[in-house]
Write an enzyme that holds these catalytic residues in place. Sequence first.
Site, PDB file in Angstrom:
ATOM      1  N   LYS A   6       0.850  -1.188   0.000  1.00 44.94           N
ATOM      2  CA  LYS A   6       0.000   0.000   0.000  1.00 44.94           C
ATOM      3  C   LYS A   6       0.886   1.238   0.000  1.00 44.94           C
ATOM      4  CE  LYS A   6      -4.532   0.350   2.032  1.00 44.94           C
ATOM      5  NZ  LYS A   6      -5.514  -0.197   2.945  1.00 44.94           N
ATOM      6  N   GLU A  10     -19.843  -6.354   9.848  1.00 45.57           N
ATOM      7  CA  GLU A  10     -20.856  -5.622  10.611  1.00 45.57           C
ATOM      8  C   GLU A  10     -21.935  -6.544  11.170  1.00 45.57           C
ATOM      9  OE1 GLU A  10     -19.661  -4.725   7.663  1.00 45.57           O
ATOM     10  OE2 GLU A  10     -18.744  -2.772   8.000  1.00 45.57           O
ATOM     11  N   ARG A  64     -25.701  -3.344   6.434  1.00 44.68           N
ATOM     12  CA  ARG A  64     -25.298  -4.749   6.377  1.00 44.68           C
ATOM     13  C   ARG A  64     -25.910  -5.586   7.502  1.00 44.68           C
ATOM     14  NH1 ARG A  64     -20.301  -5.926   3.708  1.00 44.68           N
ATOM     15  NH2 ARG A  64     -20.947  -5.447   1.591  1.00 44.68           N
TER      16      ARG A  64
END
Length: 639
Positions: free
Chosen positions: A284, A371, A399
Site C-alpha cells: 500500500k 458488521e 449490512r
Amino acid sequence: MDDFPILNKIQNPQDLRKLPPDEIASLPQEIRDRIIQATSQNGGHVGPNLGVVELTIALHLAFETPKDSFCWDVSHQGYVHKLLTGRNDGRFDGIRQENGLSGFLSREESPHDAFGAGHAGTCLSAALGMCMARDLKKDNNHVVAIAGDAAFTCGITLEALNNIACSTKKFILVLNDNEWSIAKNVGAFSRYFNELITNPVYDRLHKDAQTFLTKIPGGRSFMKLVSKAKRDTKELLAPSSIFEKLGIRYLGPIDGHDVETMVRFFEFAKDSDEPIVLHVLTRKGKGFPVALKEPEKWHGSGPFDAKTGESKPENPDSPPKYQDVFGQCLAALAVKDKSITGITAAMPAGTGLDALEKKIPDRFYDVGIAEEHAVLMAAGMAAQGLKPVCAIYSTFLQRAYDPIIHDVCLQNLPVTFCLDRAGLSPNDGPTHHGVFDLSFLRCVPNALVMQPKDEDELQDMLFTGISSGQPAFIRYPRGNGLGVTLKKSPETIEIGKAEVITQGETCSIWALGPFVENAKKLAEKLSAKYNFECSLVNVRFVKPLDVDLLIKHATSHDFIVVLEDNVMMGGLGSAIMESLQANDLQIPVKSFGWPDTFIPHGSSINEIRTKYGLDDQSILTFVENFINKRQKSPERAIA
Ligand SMILES: Cc1ncc(C[n+]2csc(CCOP(=O)(O)OP(=O)(O)O)c2C)c(N)n1
C-alpha cells in the site's frame, strides 16, 4: 499533461496493449505521479491506488474489458483502472468533487466498470453471478474478482467461496494482499495469508511456478507438477491451501509489482478449467515514501503537498469531531462502568473507538469488516449482562439489518449503536451517504432512535443510550461539532422528550441534528419578515417521538416545518405525519429531507444541499411561497 507522455497516449486499454515493453516499464511511474498530482488537490484513496498500479496494468494487458469483466472489491482502488479506460482527463483531476469522477467504480461512469461498489466484500459474489450468467449463455469471456485481504473478513466473501466451485469451472480471483485493511488487517484469515506467504513449500513452488511459466507458454506443466507433488507427498510438501479444500486452485504468492510475471499468471489463469485464486502481494502506498510509512493515514487522505506529502494542519481552534467526542466520552464512561465494551467493524480510527482501545484495550474489539457479526456478537455480550457499544457508520449498518431486528431488538437487548456519518458523506457519494437509517430503524419495535443537535448532546445521548437498558441508536454527522462547551460528565435525557428551543406561534419548526442550526436561521428570517415568532423544536428522539408536544403544537400553530438529514420517505417527517393522523389532527406539514433518489457525490455538503433545495435560502423560499399561498386564501390567511 506533458508530464505524462506515455499515459496520455492511452485512451483505452487497447492502446495500452500496443505499447512497447520499454514504455510499459515506464508507465507505473507516470501513473503514480498522475495519481499523486490529482489526489494532492482534493484528497482520495492514495495508498490503495499506489499499491495496485502494476496489478491493474497487468490485468488490462492480459484481459480485454469490457468484453471481460473486472469486479473490484470496494473499488476505492479503481483510479488506475479509470486512467487506463478513457478517464485520464479533467474529470480525474476533480475526482470525488462536483463534476469530477466518482471515487469508486460505477456502471454509469464507464462500460469498463462491470460492477459498482463502495462497501466491502461484494466482489466474489458479484463475479460468481457474472460467471454463471456467462456459463448459461455459453459465452467465453473472463470474469476477474479482485479482492483485498481485508475482504476475507467479510461474511459474504466466505459465503461466495463456499459456492464457487460447485457453480462454475471458470472463475478467476485475484487476492490483492497488502496486509492492511484501513488499519492493520485482523483475524484468522489475515494470519493465514501470512502463513501462506512465509510457508517455505509455497515459496519453493512459487519459484518453480515462475520458472515454468517463463519457459512454457500457458504453463500447464506447472499445474501438473503441483498436483503430482501433492499426490506423491500426501500434501506434506505442498500443503493444500484452504482455497484448494474449497475447490479453488491456489497459485502464489506472486510479486504484485512485477507486471511481466503477473501477466504470465493471468494468461495461465485464462486457460484454467477450474476456479483459481492468484495470491498477489502488493504494498500500500508503493512509490510514495510517506504513504509507505503510514499506510493507515494514507488509506484515505485529504489534500496534501504532492512533493512532501505534508497535509494542511487542522486549525487547532476548530471544534472537535463528533467521532472524537464519542470516543473520548465512551472511554471515560467505560472507566467507570466495567460492563461497557466497544466494538468496531474495521474502523477504529474513523469511528473514534481507538480512544477506548488506548484506554482499555481489553474491552475494545475490532472484528474486521464484519458488521453483521459485530452486531450479533454485541447481542451475545448483552445477553450476558454487558453493555456493548457498536460504533458503525450509518451506511455500513445497512449490512446488519437482520441481526438488529432478529437478535437485538426482538430480544430487547441493551446494545447501543453509534452511527457516525449519518447524513451526507459528500466526496464518497451514494455508496456512503448515511441517509436511510432513520427509515429502516424507526419501524423496529423496542428501538430507541435519537440524534443530537451538537457534540455535548451526543455525550448525553451516549450516556442515555447505555443507561436505557434497551437497544439504542444514536446517529450523528461526519466531521466537526459546533464548538459548544462540553459538560464534564454527561447527563441522561428523558427518553422521548424533545427540547423546545423557542416557543412561538403560527409556525412550528421540528428539526433534527445539524438541521437545528438551519432551523434557527429559518426562524430568524421568518420572524424578521412576518409578524410572528416561530416555535423551534430540537426533536432529539425520532423514536419515541414526543407525541404530547406534537399534539400541543399541532393544535396551537398554523403549520409545521420538518427538517431532517434522512430520506423523507420513512424519516422524521413521516413519523410526524403518522402521529398527526393517528391523533386525528389536520395541520399542513412541509417536510424537508432527501428525495427518493440516490444522491451523487459532490464537493461539499452545502453544494449538494443547494442542488437538492436543502440549503437555507431554498428552504426559506419554499416556506415563504407556502405562506404566501395561504395569505391569498382569506379563510386560511396567517395573522
Ligand atoms: C461494509 C464495509 N465496511 C467498511 C468499509 C470501509 N472500508 C473501506 S476500504 C476498507 C479496507 C479495505 O481493505 P482491503 O480490501 O484489504 O483493500 P486495501 O485498501 O488494503 O487495498 C474498509 C474497512 C467498507 N467499504 N464497507
